[in-house]
Design a protein around this motif. Sequence first.
Motif, PDB file in Angstrom:
ATOM      1  N   VAL A 241      10.372   3.698   1.571  1.00 44.86           N
ATOM      2  CA  VAL A 241      10.784   4.758   0.646  1.00 44.86           C
ATOM      3  C   VAL A 241       9.925   5.979   0.948  1.00 44.86           C
ATOM      4  O   VAL A 241       8.693   5.901   0.923  1.00 44.86           O
ATOM      5  N   VAL A 242      10.568   7.085   1.248  1.00 42.38           N
ATOM      6  CA  VAL A 242       9.865   8.349   1.498  1.00 42.38           C
ATOM      7  C   VAL A 242      10.380   9.350   0.472  1.00 42.38           C
ATOM      8  O   VAL A 242      11.587   9.610   0.397  1.00 42.38           O
ATOM      9  N   LEU A 243       9.450   9.903  -0.310  1.00 43.31           N
ATOM     10  CA  LEU A 243       9.862  10.732  -1.442  1.00 43.31           C
ATOM     11  C   LEU A 243       8.953  11.947  -1.564  1.00 43.31           C
ATOM     12  O   LEU A 243       7.732  11.827  -1.448  1.00 43.31           O
ATOM     13  N   SER A 244       9.572  13.110  -1.804  1.00 48.78           N
ATOM     14  CA  SER A 244       8.814  14.328  -2.061  1.00 48.78           C
ATOM     15  C   SER A 244       9.125  14.806  -3.477  1.00 48.78           C
ATOM     16  O   SER A 244       9.884  14.173  -4.209  1.00 48.78           O
ATOM     17  N   GLU A 245       8.521  15.936  -3.860  1.00 47.62           N
ATOM     18  CA  GLU A 245       8.603  16.511  -5.203  1.00 47.62           C
ATOM     19  C   GLU A 245       7.802  15.658  -6.183  1.00 47.62           C
ATOM     20  O   GLU A 245       8.139  14.517  -6.471  1.00 47.62           O
ATOM     21  N   SER A 246       6.740  16.248  -6.699  1.00 45.84           N
ATOM     22  CA  SER A 246       5.789  15.483  -7.503  1.00 45.84           C
ATOM     23  C   SER A 246       6.430  14.844  -8.735  1.00 45.84           C
ATOM     24  O   SER A 246       6.126  13.702  -9.079  1.00 45.84           O
TER      25      SER A 246
ATOM     26  N   MET B  49       0.841  -1.200   0.000  1.00 40.72           N
ATOM     27  CA  MET B  49       0.000   0.000   0.000  1.00 40.72           C
ATOM     28  C   MET B  49       0.874   1.247   0.000  1.00 40.72           C
ATOM     29  O   MET B  49       1.769   1.394   0.815  1.00 40.72           O
ATOM     30  N   LEU B  50       0.601   2.139  -0.922  1.00 43.05           N
ATOM     31  CA  LEU B  50       1.273   3.424  -0.959  1.00 43.05           C
ATOM     32  C   LEU B  50       0.482   4.436  -0.142  1.00 43.05           C
ATOM     33  O   LEU B  50      -0.747   4.449  -0.181  1.00 43.05           O
ATOM     34  N   GLU B  51       1.178   5.289   0.570  1.00 42.21           N
ATOM     35  CA  GLU B  51       0.552   6.414   1.257  1.00 42.21           C
ATOM     36  C   GLU B  51       0.932   7.690   0.504  1.00 42.21           C
ATOM     37  O   GLU B  51       2.117   7.941   0.273  1.00 42.21           O
ATOM     38  N   ILE B  52      -0.063   8.475   0.131  1.00 40.58           N
ATOM     39  CA  ILE B  52       0.178   9.750  -0.523  1.00 40.58           C
ATOM     40  C   ILE B  52      -0.306  10.845   0.420  1.00 40.58           C
ATOM     41  O   ILE B  52      -1.513  11.005   0.634  1.00 40.58           O
ATOM     42  N   HIS B  53       0.638  11.529   1.032  1.00 43.90           N
ATOM     43  CA  HIS B  53       0.298  12.628   1.940  1.00 43.90           C
ATOM     44  C   HIS B  53       0.078  13.862   1.079  1.00 43.90           C
ATOM     45  O   HIS B  53       1.000  14.328   0.386  1.00 43.90           O
ATOM     46  N   ALA B  54      -1.135  14.381   1.107  1.00 39.58           N
ATOM     47  CA  ALA B  54      -1.534  15.315   0.065  1.00 39.58           C
ATOM     48  C   ALA B  54      -2.642  16.237   0.542  1.00 39.58           C
ATOM     49  O   ALA B  54      -3.187  16.085   1.640  1.00 39.58           O
ATOM     50  N   PHE B  55      -2.969  17.197  -0.330  1.00 41.94           N
ATOM     51  CA  PHE B  55      -4.123  18.057  -0.132  1.00 41.94           C
ATOM     52  C   PHE B  55      -4.716  18.331  -1.513  1.00 41.94           C
ATOM     53  O   PHE B  55      -4.234  17.805  -2.520  1.00 41.94           O
ATOM     54  N   ALA B  56      -5.744  19.135  -1.583  1.00 42.84           N
ATOM     55  CA  ALA B  56      -6.416  19.397  -2.859  1.00 42.84           C
ATOM     56  C   ALA B  56      -5.628  20.433  -3.649  1.00 42.84           C
ATOM     57  O   ALA B  56      -6.062  21.580  -3.823  1.00 42.84           O
TER      58      ALA B  56
ATOM     59  N   LEU C   9       5.222  10.890  -0.863  1.00 46.50           N
ATOM     60  CA  LEU C   9       4.882   9.478  -1.047  1.00 46.50           C
ATOM     61  C   LEU C   9       5.633   8.639  -0.029  1.00 46.50           C
ATOM     62  O   LEU C   9       6.841   8.841   0.182  1.00 46.50           O
ATOM     63  N   ILE C  10       4.922   7.703   0.600  1.00 48.66           N
ATOM     64  CA  ILE C  10       5.563   6.685   1.427  1.00 48.66           C
ATOM     65  C   ILE C  10       5.218   5.332   0.828  1.00 48.66           C
ATOM     66  O   ILE C  10       4.040   4.976   0.722  1.00 48.66           O
ATOM     67  N   ASP C  11       6.248   4.625   0.405  1.00 50.67           N
ATOM     68  CA  ASP C  11       6.080   3.272  -0.126  1.00 50.67           C
ATOM     69  C   ASP C  11       6.527   2.331   0.974  1.00 50.67           C
ATOM     70  O   ASP C  11       7.727   2.172   1.223  1.00 50.67           O
ATOM     71  N   ARG C  12       5.542   1.748   1.650  1.00 52.92           N
ATOM     72  CA  ARG C  12       5.838   0.899   2.801  1.00 52.92           C
ATOM     73  C   ARG C  12       6.566  -0.374   2.375  1.00 52.92           C
ATOM     74  O   ARG C  12       6.143  -1.071   1.450  1.00 52.92           O
ATOM     75  N   ALA C  13       7.670  -0.644   3.048  1.00 47.79           N
ATOM     76  CA  ALA C  13       8.485  -1.812   2.727  1.00 47.79           C
ATOM     77  C   ALA C  13       8.103  -2.986   3.615  1.00 47.79           C
ATOM     78  O   ALA C  13       7.496  -2.811   4.686  1.00 47.79           O
ATOM     79  N   PRO C  14       8.442  -4.206   3.196  1.00 51.33           N
ATOM     80  CA  PRO C  14       8.214  -5.363   4.065  1.00 51.33           C
ATOM     81  C   PRO C  14       8.965  -5.204   5.382  1.00 51.33           C
ATOM     82  O   PRO C  14       9.932  -4.434   5.475  1.00 51.33           O
TER      83      PRO C  14
END
Length: 209
Positions: free
Chosen positions: A66-71, A1-8, A55-60
């Motif tokens: 993986v934590v990544l910013s900049e669209s 599951m990817l987490e996308i920390h975001a707003f409108a 973006l947070i790409d949860r690892a096993p």
Amino acid sequence: MLEIHAFATPNSVKVAIAAEEMGLSHSLVPVDLRQGKQRSDAFLALNPNGKVPVLIDRAPAGDADVVLSESAAILVYLAEKTGQLLPIDPERRGKVFEQLFFHASAASPAFLLAFLLEMRKAPEGDARTAARKEVERVLGVLDGVLQRHPYVAGDAYTIADIAHFGWIWRHKAFGADLAPFPAVKRWHDEILSRPAVAAAITSTLALAH
């Protein structure tokens, strides 16, 4: 599951569109910019620049997330992770990156400045005139590209289209009119009609409610 920390926001919707287009399981985690949540210690630990999306790409278990910013960086990461919307051929791939860099260096700053002046109801004057001219210049560049090709990087829909669409979707908010740029309007309307894009817009706008 990817987490996308975001707003409108335009930058947030880009990542949601990519996830939808690529069929990736994901959740949107709201970061309410109106309440300054992007400046909280918890969010700054994810992105010290204090900007959405992240973006947070949860690892096993046992591996690092993986934590990544900049669209744009997130779009490239997801494309490479899935093998979608980013050509392998060096020339076609280069055209995608050309558009991503054009968006980051020219389009996004132009649209953002025009948007901020609109939101702040800045008085008419040199600043607003210059901002509008730069928006029109950028749209003119894109219109020229889209007169030659159906998509911004050539004959195929890619993450470069997603990057540009994120802001152009909000063109009315920064006072732009697409009518003088028929190729851009044709492209915008086609992408807006894509089911994955519609789903991403709906879910991203819901973050503001």
